[in-house]
Motif scaffolding. Structure first.
Motif, short mmCIF file in Angstrom:
data_model
loop_
_atom_site.label_atom_id
_atom_site.label_comp_id
_atom_site.label_asym_id
_atom_site.label_seq_id
_atom_site.Cartn_x
_atom_site.Cartn_y
_atom_site.Cartn_z
N UNK A 89 0.86 -1.18 0.00
CA UNK A 89 0.00 0.00 0.00
C UNK A 89 0.90 1.24 0.00
N UNK A 90 0.83 2.07 1.02
CA UNK A 90 1.67 3.27 1.05
C UNK A 90 2.80 3.18 2.06
N UNK A 91 3.04 1.98 2.59
CA UNK A 91 4.05 1.80 3.63
C UNK A 91 5.32 1.18 3.05
N UNK A 92 6.46 1.83 3.28
CA UNK A 92 7.75 1.23 2.93
C UNK A 92 8.03 0.09 3.90
N UNK A 93 8.09 -1.14 3.38
CA UNK A 93 8.27 -2.30 4.25
C UNK A 93 9.65 -2.94 4.11
N UNK A 94 10.38 -2.58 3.05
CA UNK A 94 11.71 -3.13 2.85
C UNK A 94 12.51 -2.19 1.95
N UNK A 95 13.76 -1.87 2.35
CA UNK A 95 14.48 -2.32 3.53
C UNK A 95 13.85 -1.78 4.82
N UNK A 96 14.20 -2.43 5.91
CA UNK A 96 13.75 -2.00 7.23
C UNK A 96 14.90 -2.23 8.21
N UNK A 97 14.59 -2.17 9.48
CA UNK A 97 15.61 -2.34 10.51
C UNK A 97 15.14 -3.37 11.52
N UNK A 98 16.06 -4.21 12.01
CA UNK A 98 15.70 -5.19 13.02
C UNK A 98 16.84 -5.37 14.01
N UNK A 99 16.51 -5.31 15.28
CA UNK A 99 17.46 -5.60 16.35
C UNK A 99 16.97 -6.86 17.05
N UNK A 100 17.77 -7.92 17.02
CA UNK A 100 17.34 -9.25 17.47
C UNK A 100 16.08 -9.66 16.70
N UNK A 101 14.92 -9.66 17.37
CA UNK A 101 13.68 -10.10 16.74
C UNK A 101 12.68 -8.96 16.56
N UNK A 102 13.06 -7.75 16.96
CA UNK A 102 12.14 -6.61 16.91
C UNK A 102 12.43 -5.77 15.68
N UNK A 103 11.47 -5.77 14.75
CA UNK A 103 11.63 -5.02 13.53
C UNK A 103 10.99 -3.65 13.60
N UNK A 104 11.45 -2.76 12.72
CA UNK A 104 10.91 -1.40 12.68
C UNK A 104 11.01 -0.88 11.25
N UNK A 105 9.91 -0.32 10.75
CA UNK A 105 9.94 0.29 9.43
C UNK A 105 10.75 1.58 9.47
N UNK A 106 11.36 1.92 8.34
CA UNK A 106 12.13 3.15 8.25
C UNK A 106 11.19 4.34 8.02
N UNK A 107 11.59 5.49 8.54
CA UNK A 107 10.76 6.70 8.41
C UNK A 107 10.90 7.36 7.04
N UNK A 108 11.98 7.05 6.35
CA UNK A 108 12.21 7.64 5.03
C UNK A 108 12.94 6.64 4.15
#
Length: 278
Positions: free
Chosen positions: A130-149
């Motif tokens: 949709x309108x969300x950038x899903x990859x690349x993203x960031x992950x520390x151990x098992x906790x992922x986070x989408x990038x803001x830009x």
């Protein structure tokens, strides 16, 4: 620099050729036939019939391609490892799911990025759901986070994460350095497995300045409970396996996180049964 060549791997399951956005996209990329070959792995219970094969041949007219059917629905990790064995060191492997939407510019921009950074072994497009950038993203151990830009150019591989579809990986790296996909991971976590291993061996990856539209089935609200719970259970168990390999602390921390995530998932899908998935 020698000519850039691609091996494009597409994994299908219970879809006719015209139902695959990826095959429809490739049918519009005929100018890439001189530098790309295609391998289609079909995990469906039944192989394409004569009419479906004819449709596929028409869609991919001009490409060198091979269609292989295996009714066992082999794991992604197994398919990827098998494909690596067929990859030439001077080729780049492009991984694609069945539902990616792109045009010839994706392959052309990929070639430009490789030419600009031939020393890099991983190239990632910008994947949007949709309108969300899903990859690349960031992950520390098992906790992922989408990038803001949107990231651009050469980026640090440390804590970087990406989904499988759209990855472009050098045969040089896959054949000489990559230890292979962990086949304890069947479908989910294969992308995490690759990115974790890549970051231990390489310091950078390169962003391809091209957007691909892609669907994330894991978060779909229209599928029956049986499909959702199968995906949820596999995702949960895959991360627990991965964290157990890291440390006992990471394993139990992941256990706690997954229990909390079960509550969140149950609320999102209005189904308390997710609370008891193990």
């Amino acid at each position: 620099m020698e000519k850039i060549k691609f091996l494009i791997l597409i994994v299908l399951y219970k879809l006719s050729p015209e139902q695959s956005d990826t095959l429809k996209s490739l049918s519009q990329c005929k100018l890439a036939k001189d530098y790309a070959r295609i391998l289609i792995r079909d995990n469906s219970p039944k192989a394409y019939d004569t009419e479906q094969r004819r449709t596929m041949e028409e869609m991919l007219d001009g490409f060198a391609f091979e269609y292989r059917h295996n009714r066992r629905n082999e794991y992604l990790s197994t398919l990827y490892n098998q494909t690596i064995q067929e990859l030439q060191e001077n080729e780049y492997l492009i991984l694609l799911d069945h539902d990616s939407q792109f045009d010839l510019n994706f392959l052309e921009e990929t070639k430009k990025s490789i030419s600009a950074h031939p020393e890099i072994d991983l190239f990632l497009p910008l994947i949007y759901c949709d309108n969300q950038l899903v990859s690349p993203s960031r992950m520390v151990l098992f906790k992922g986070k989408y990038l803001n830009s949107e990231p651009t150019g050469v980026c640090a591989a440390h804590h970087a994460m990406a989904i499988n579809s759209g990855m472009v990986i050098s045969g040089r790296y896959l054949r000489s350095s990559f230890p292979g996909y962990d086949e304890r991971f069947h479908f989910y976590c294969t992308d995490c497995d690759f990115m974790w291993k890549y970051a231990r061996q390489r310091t950078t990856y390169c962003v391809i300045p091209y957007r691909i539209q892609h669907s994330l089935e894991f978060y779909g609200f229209n599928e029956p409970y049986e499909k959702k719970v199968r995906r949820f259970r596999e995702m949960r168990n895959a991360f627990l396996i991965a964290m157990r390999d890291r440390s006992l602390f990471a394993y139990w921390l992941c256990h706690l996180y997954m229990d909390v995530y079960s509550v969140k998932f149950a609320l999102q899908h209005h189904d308390r049964r997710f609370l008891f998935v193990r």
